[in-house]
Design a protein around this motif. Structure first.
Motif, PDB file in Angstrom:
ATOM      1  N   SER A 248       0.828  -1.213   0.000  1.00  0.00           N
ATOM      2  CA  SER A 248       0.000   0.000   0.000  1.00  0.00           C
ATOM      3  C   SER A 248       0.857   1.255   0.000  1.00  0.00           C
ATOM      4  CB  SER A 248      -0.944   0.003   1.209  1.00  0.00           C
ATOM      5  OG  SER A 248      -0.260   0.308   2.412  1.00  0.00           O
ATOM      6  N   TYR A 249       2.092   1.149   0.492  1.00  0.00           N
ATOM      7  CA  TYR A 249       3.028   2.267   0.478  1.00  0.00           C
ATOM      8  C   TYR A 249       3.843   2.311  -0.819  1.00  0.00           C
ATOM      9  CZ  TYR A 249       2.359   2.600   5.606  1.00  0.00           C
ATOM     10  OH  TYR A 249       1.850   2.737   6.872  1.00  0.00           O
ATOM     11  N   ASN A 250       3.541   1.417  -1.756  1.00  0.00           N
ATOM     12  CA  ASN A 250       4.284   1.309  -3.016  1.00  0.00           C
ATOM     13  C   ASN A 250       5.750   0.961  -2.788  1.00  0.00           C
ATOM     14  OD1 ASN A 250       2.107   1.931  -4.827  1.00  0.00           O
ATOM     15  ND2 ASN A 250       2.291   4.079  -4.213  1.00  0.00           N
ATOM     16  N   ARG A 251       5.988   0.130  -1.776  1.00  0.00           N
ATOM     17  CA  ARG A 251       7.336  -0.387  -1.532  1.00  0.00           C
ATOM     18  C   ARG A 251       7.432  -1.780  -2.156  1.00  0.00           C
ATOM     19  NH1 ARG A 251       8.693   2.897   2.956  1.00  0.00           N
ATOM     20  NH2 ARG A 251       7.649   4.870   2.447  1.00  0.00           N
ATOM     21  N   GLU A 252       8.643  -2.229  -2.392  1.00  0.00           N
ATOM     22  CA  GLU A 252       8.852  -3.556  -2.957  1.00  0.00           C
ATOM     23  C   GLU A 252       8.663  -4.621  -1.870  1.00  0.00           C
ATOM     24  OE1 GLU A 252       9.106  -4.060  -6.033  1.00  0.00           O
ATOM     25  OE2 GLU A 252       9.665  -2.099  -6.825  1.00  0.00           O
ATOM     26  N   VAL A 253       8.076  -5.735  -2.251  1.00  0.00           N
ATOM     27  CA  VAL A 253       7.873  -6.853  -1.338  1.00  0.00           C
ATOM     28  C   VAL A 253       8.465  -8.109  -1.977  1.00  0.00           C
ATOM     29  CG1 VAL A 253       6.168  -8.301  -0.152  1.00  0.00           C
ATOM     30  CG2 VAL A 253       5.772  -5.834  -0.384  1.00  0.00           C
ATOM     31  N   PHE A 254       9.166  -8.895  -1.177  1.00  0.00           N
ATOM     32  CA  PHE A 254       9.782 -10.133  -1.647  1.00  0.00           C
ATOM     33  C   PHE A 254       9.336 -11.275  -0.738  1.00  0.00           C
ATOM     34  CE2 PHE A 254      12.455  -6.704  -3.019  1.00  0.00           C
ATOM     35  CZ  PHE A 254      12.955  -7.084  -4.257  1.00  0.00           C
ATOM     36  N   ALA A 255       9.234 -12.452  -1.307  1.00  0.00           N
ATOM     37  CA  ALA A 255       8.855 -13.634  -0.528  1.00  0.00           C
ATOM     38  C   ALA A 255       9.708 -14.816  -0.974  1.00  0.00           C
ATOM     39  CB  ALA A 255       7.374 -13.951  -0.707  1.00  0.00           C
ATOM     40  N   VAL A 256      10.076 -15.627  -0.007  1.00  0.00           N
ATOM     41  CA  VAL A 256      10.888 -16.820  -0.284  1.00  0.00           C
ATOM     42  C   VAL A 256       9.953 -17.986  -0.591  1.00  0.00           C
ATOM     43  CG1 VAL A 256      12.598 -18.416   0.645  1.00  0.00           C
ATOM     44  CG2 VAL A 256      12.672 -15.983   1.281  1.00  0.00           C
ATOM     45  N   PRO A 257      10.054 -18.593  -1.759  1.00  0.00           N
ATOM     46  CA  PRO A 257       9.149 -19.686  -2.114  1.00  0.00           C
ATOM     47  C   PRO A 257       9.488 -20.974  -1.388  1.00  0.00           C
ATOM     48  CG  PRO A 257      10.809 -19.438  -3.803  1.00  0.00           C
ATOM     49  CD  PRO A 257      11.036 -18.317  -2.825  1.00  0.00           C
ATOM     50  N   GLY A 258       8.524 -21.867  -1.328  1.00  0.00           N
ATOM     51  CA  GLY A 258       8.741 -23.174  -0.715  1.00  0.00           C
ATOM     52  C   GLY A 258       7.829 -24.201  -1.347  1.00  0.00           C
ATOM     53  N   ARG A 259       7.897 -25.408  -0.874  1.00  0.00           N
ATOM     54  CA  ARG A 259       7.049 -26.474  -1.408  1.00  0.00           C
ATOM     55  C   ARG A 259       5.587 -26.222  -1.034  1.00  0.00           C
ATOM     56  NH1 ARG A 259      10.339 -31.481   1.073  1.00  0.00           N
ATOM     57  NH2 ARG A 259       9.898 -30.166   2.892  1.00  0.00           N
ATOM     58  N   PRO A 260       4.668 -26.517  -1.946  1.00  0.00           N
ATOM     59  CA  PRO A 260       3.246 -26.295  -1.664  1.00  0.00           C
ATOM     60  C   PRO A 260       2.756 -27.030  -0.426  1.00  0.00           C
ATOM     61  CG  PRO A 260       3.575 -26.725  -3.998  1.00  0.00           C
ATOM     62  CD  PRO A 260       4.884 -27.004  -3.320  1.00  0.00           C
ATOM     63  N   THR A 261       3.426 -28.117  -0.082  1.00  0.00           N
ATOM     64  CA  THR A 261       2.997 -28.924   1.064  1.00  0.00           C
ATOM     65  C   THR A 261       3.518 -28.391   2.401  1.00  0.00           C
ATOM     66  OG1 THR A 261       4.893 -30.389   0.669  1.00  0.00           O
ATOM     67  CG2 THR A 261       2.762 -31.045  -0.273  1.00  0.00           C
ATOM     68  N   ASP A 262       4.436 -27.411   2.350  1.00  0.00           N
ATOM     69  CA  ASP A 262       5.011 -26.863   3.577  1.00  0.00           C
ATOM     70  C   ASP A 262       4.078 -25.791   4.145  1.00  0.00           C
ATOM     71  OD1 ASP A 262       7.167 -28.496   3.250  1.00  0.00           O
ATOM     72  OD2 ASP A 262       8.487 -26.959   2.412  1.00  0.00           O
ATOM     73  N   ALA A 263       3.599 -26.027   5.358  1.00  0.00           N
ATOM     74  CA  ALA A 263       2.616 -25.115   5.973  1.00  0.00           C
ATOM     75  C   ALA A 263       3.135 -23.690   6.065  1.00  0.00           C
ATOM     76  CB  ALA A 263       2.238 -25.623   7.362  1.00  0.00           C
ATOM     77  N   TYR A 264       4.420 -23.521   6.369  1.00  0.00           N
ATOM     78  CA  TYR A 264       4.951 -22.185   6.561  1.00  0.00           C
ATOM     79  C   TYR A 264       5.576 -21.601   5.299  1.00  0.00           C
ATOM     80  CZ  TYR A 264       3.888 -22.992  11.409  1.00  0.00           C
ATOM     81  OH  TYR A 264       3.212 -23.253  12.575  1.00  0.00           O
TER      82      TYR A 264
END
Length: 366
Positions: A248-264
């Motif tokens: 919402s602040y127009n900042r960049e966001v990054f996320a570390v991918p993982g296996r679909p079966t991993d809850a976290y």
């Protein structure tokens, strides 16, 4: 800011349900917090956003009394204050419409000409998430960034400990006043953090600890930095709220991918799938997207060799090979795939190291 001015800012901050955006609007309109507190009720009613309910809250004489008591705490404990109209207020936070009118800090914080990133994630961090977090901080350490987090269990404290290990400045954003530490077990990190960084909060010493405070705290984490990184998250969690605020602040966001079966990993995967975060597989991805200068110790993203592509993946690969860069909708249209299917294929290609996302929902081959 002198004590008299600070007293009135505190009194304005003490008014319930006022909100930082409205408080800042009033100060800009009338010139100062003191002028707002002393303004005639009939004049306040003429200002958009001030109804009779809020006006009644203004009339209470308790605000100046409470402000005087908090001012004594600030002076006795040598708390630093940062007013939104003064130079020492964090620059990036100035551009957030709901940034605090007044921010409190302790420690040795220096944000001048600094690269600042926020690192957040689940309290139930896995061994994989912990290893990635520590490696990521190590990889970006040559650039001397400031690492912002929330001092919470899991990813937060892991990021801040890693920052300390690499002599990086780190800031803990708190969901309570500077008279306490939560969780208490992290009190042992207070001194080393204050020696090379410190703490920010907009809560008073008299504010009761409430879990809802974390949501308010998260806007400071997102607002201080150029980018927010989510290491691990379940499908729901506070770190996803921080990511949403950063967007919402127009900042960049990054996320570390993982296996679909991993809850976290589900929260991170959903952020990437919905185009609300860039895929982060290493520090090089962050540096590329933010256009930060690469250091010799941080290698750029390399195209994976001998990757096997399936039929639909080949179609998109060949299209991007001919086009160079293209937006999601253009790729879907030209490859004759539904948009949702195209997004899934692009995610697979990202995970295989074949393509990378660019701002504006653009994609290109690596």
């Amino acid at each position: 800011m002198n004590a008299s001015d600070l007293l009135y800012v505190l009194a304005l901050q003490h008014i319930p349900n006022l909100g930082d955006s409205t408080a800042k609007k009033l100060i800009r309109r009338l010139g100062s917090a003191e002028a707002v507190i002393k303004e005639k009720p009939q004049n306040l009613l003429k200002i958009d956003g001030i109804g009779k309910t809020r006006l009644n809250e203004f009339r209470s004489g308790d605000h100046l009394k409470a402000a005087d008591e908090e001012l004594k705490f600030i002076e006795d404990n040598k708390i630093n204050t940062h007013y939104f109209q003064e130079e020492d207020y964090p620059e990036k936070l100035k551009h957030c419409f709901d940034g605090p009118v007044l921010l409190f800090s302790r420690g040795n914080i220096n944000l001048a000409n600094k690269r600042i990133i926020s690192v957040v994630g689940t309290r139930q961090v896995t061994a994989h998430g912990l290893a990635f977090c520590e490696k990521f901080i190590e990889e970006i350490s040559p650039l001397d960034p400031v690492i912002v987090s929330g001092l919470a269990y899991g990813v937060d404290i892991a990021a801040q400990k890693a920052a300390l290990q690499h002599n990086l400045q780190t800031i803990g954003c708190l969901a309570h006043g500077l008279n306490q530490v939560y969780p208490k077990v992290h009190k042992k990190y207070v001194k080393p953090i204050e020696e090379n960084g410190g703490f920010f909060t907009d809560f008073w010493s008299t504010d009761k600890f409430d879990r809802n405070n974390f949501l308010k705290r998260n806007r400071i984490i997102a607002g201080l930095s150029e980018a927010t990184i989510v290491i691990e998250s379940a499908e729901k969690g506070g770190s996803l709220v921080t990511a949403d605020i950063a967007n919402s602040y127009n900042r960049e966001v990054f996320a570390v991918p993982g296996r679909p079966t991993d809850a976290y990993s589900r929260g991170c995967n959903n952020l990437i799938k919905s185009q609300n975060a860039h895929l982060l597989s290493s520090a090089a991805d962050l540096l590329y997207m933010l256009n930060w200068e690469l250091d010799a110790k941080v290698q750029p993203v390399q195209k994976m060799l001998f990757v096997e592509l399936e039929g639909d993946e080949k179609s998109i690969y060949n299209f991007l090979k001919d086009r160079g860069k293209a937006q999601l909708d253009s790729i879907a249209l030209n490859c004759n795939f539904p948009t949702f299917k195209t997004a899934g294929i692009l995610l697979n290609l990202e995970l295989k190291g074949v393509i990378r996302p660019l701002p504006g929902k653009l994609f290109e081959l690596i």
